[in-house]
Design an enzyme around this catalytic site. Sequence first.
Site, PDB file in Angstrom:
ATOM      1  N   GLN A  51     -16.160  49.173  -1.918  1.00 33.30           N
ATOM      2  CA  GLN A  51     -16.598  50.498  -1.437  1.00 33.30           C
ATOM      3  C   GLN A  51     -15.679  51.592  -2.004  1.00 33.30           C
ATOM      4  O   GLN A  51     -15.251  52.499  -1.282  1.00 33.30           O
ATOM      5  CB  GLN A  51     -16.605  50.528   0.091  1.00 33.30           C
ATOM      6  CG  GLN A  51     -17.804  49.837   0.702  1.00 33.30           C
ATOM      7  CD  GLN A  51     -19.115  50.591   0.444  1.00 33.30           C
ATOM      8  OE1 GLN A  51     -19.148  51.783   0.165  1.00 33.30           O
ATOM      9  NE2 GLN A  51     -20.216  49.860   0.527  1.00 33.30           N
ATOM     10  N   SER A  52     -15.398  51.536  -3.289  1.00 30.85           N
ATOM     11  CA  SER A  52     -14.505  52.513  -3.916  1.00 30.85           C
ATOM     12  C   SER A  52     -15.179  53.876  -4.052  1.00 30.85           C
ATOM     13  O   SER A  52     -16.234  54.002  -4.675  1.00 30.85           O
ATOM     14  CB  SER A  52     -14.104  51.996  -5.305  1.00 30.85           C
ATOM     15  OG  SER A  52     -13.502  53.028  -6.052  1.00 30.85           O
ATOM     16  N   ASN A  53     -14.536  54.892  -3.486  1.00 33.30           N
ATOM     17  CA  ASN A  53     -15.013  56.265  -3.662  1.00 33.30           C
ATOM     18  C   ASN A  53     -14.731  56.742  -5.077  1.00 33.30           C
ATOM     19  O   ASN A  53     -15.464  57.554  -5.639  1.00 33.30           O
ATOM     20  CB  ASN A  53     -14.315  57.199  -2.675  1.00 33.30           C
ATOM     21  CG  ASN A  53     -14.533  56.781  -1.238  1.00 33.30           C
ATOM     22  OD1 ASN A  53     -15.666  56.705  -0.785  1.00 33.30           O
ATOM     23  ND2 ASN A  53     -13.456  56.485  -0.534  1.00 33.30           N
TER      24      ASN A  53
END
Length: 338
Positions: free
Chosen positions: A74-76
Amino acid sequence: MHLAKFPRTHLAHLPTPLEPMPRLSKELNVDLWIKRDDCTGLSTGGNKTRKLEFLMAEAEASGADMVMTQGATQSNHARQTAAAAAKLGMDCHILLEDRTGYNNANYNTNGNVLLDHLHGASTEKFPGGHDMIEEMNKAAEQKRAEARNVYVIPGGGSNATGALGYVNCAFEMLSQANDMKLKIDRVVHATGSSGTQAGLVTGLCAMNANIPLLGIGTRAPQPKQEQMVYDLALKTAEKLGCAGVVKREDVMANTDYVGEGYGLPTESGVEAIEMFAALEGILLDPVYSAKGAAGLIDLARKGHFASDRRVVFLHTGGAVGLFGYDFAFEAQRRWSSA
Ligand SMILES: *Cc1c(COP(=O)(O)O)cnc(C)c1O
């Protein structure tokens, strides 16, 4: 110091607002303000967009037709990089590391992952604990062998080029404070791969702002976190031509709010999300900004800011991750069973 000499591609909606949080201030008995870097605009915004203004300009200058980066599922950062590449007409390849072991569908396909793919990025998954830098080098070599011109962006966009985006944020925030005749006594934000804090501390020191900056950790233990920030701040200051402005004691991180580990929600983080949402209508994310805010809230309750008249929380974004973390919310479970 001359920031304009560095190549920069405009991607962010700037300046981001600097606003009071009256209801949260009343609740916590501190004059709390917020710098809305969750509102940088690109694909729902966040702190990586400021870094990407400088990184993508370098990519363009190098003639790249593809950018590559890595991060957690879930890397922004991955999502904002995918969006920047889409906007500039470059391909984007992302290496995603499973740092949590969550196998539920939303975590693995919704939130940031959904947006990575909407922006046309290709993704490749790796189990946790992999040497992701090594994997990225291998993947880049492979693409180069296929005659692609690849520009590699480190995890979080955290190198001296990316940190320039947060030198710029320090200028912007001080200029806003000057215009509003606002004295800022302290700045607090979530710190991870360290580029945000390194850039901010470099900018604040270079301007002799005399505003203490506190990073709230999201992954590494305190000595490692502070060393990472300090090392990158030294490189950033050198790049800017103001070597020596940042002192070791200017780099402060509190890592008491990490909980069980990176990407794993905490009770205090969930409480912070609920408080910001209910009192100010502001969305935080469970991986970073909620842990940063949990630190802010706990320190405020303990009277840590008593002598500081005004505290600015830098909101680094990430709320899109909420859709990958719906399971973390008791209330959400209550509503869905109702
Ligand atoms: C990446 C990120 C951070 C941490 O910033 P670093 O520059 O990596 O230290 C904080 N908040 C959010 C929402 C992020 O995505």
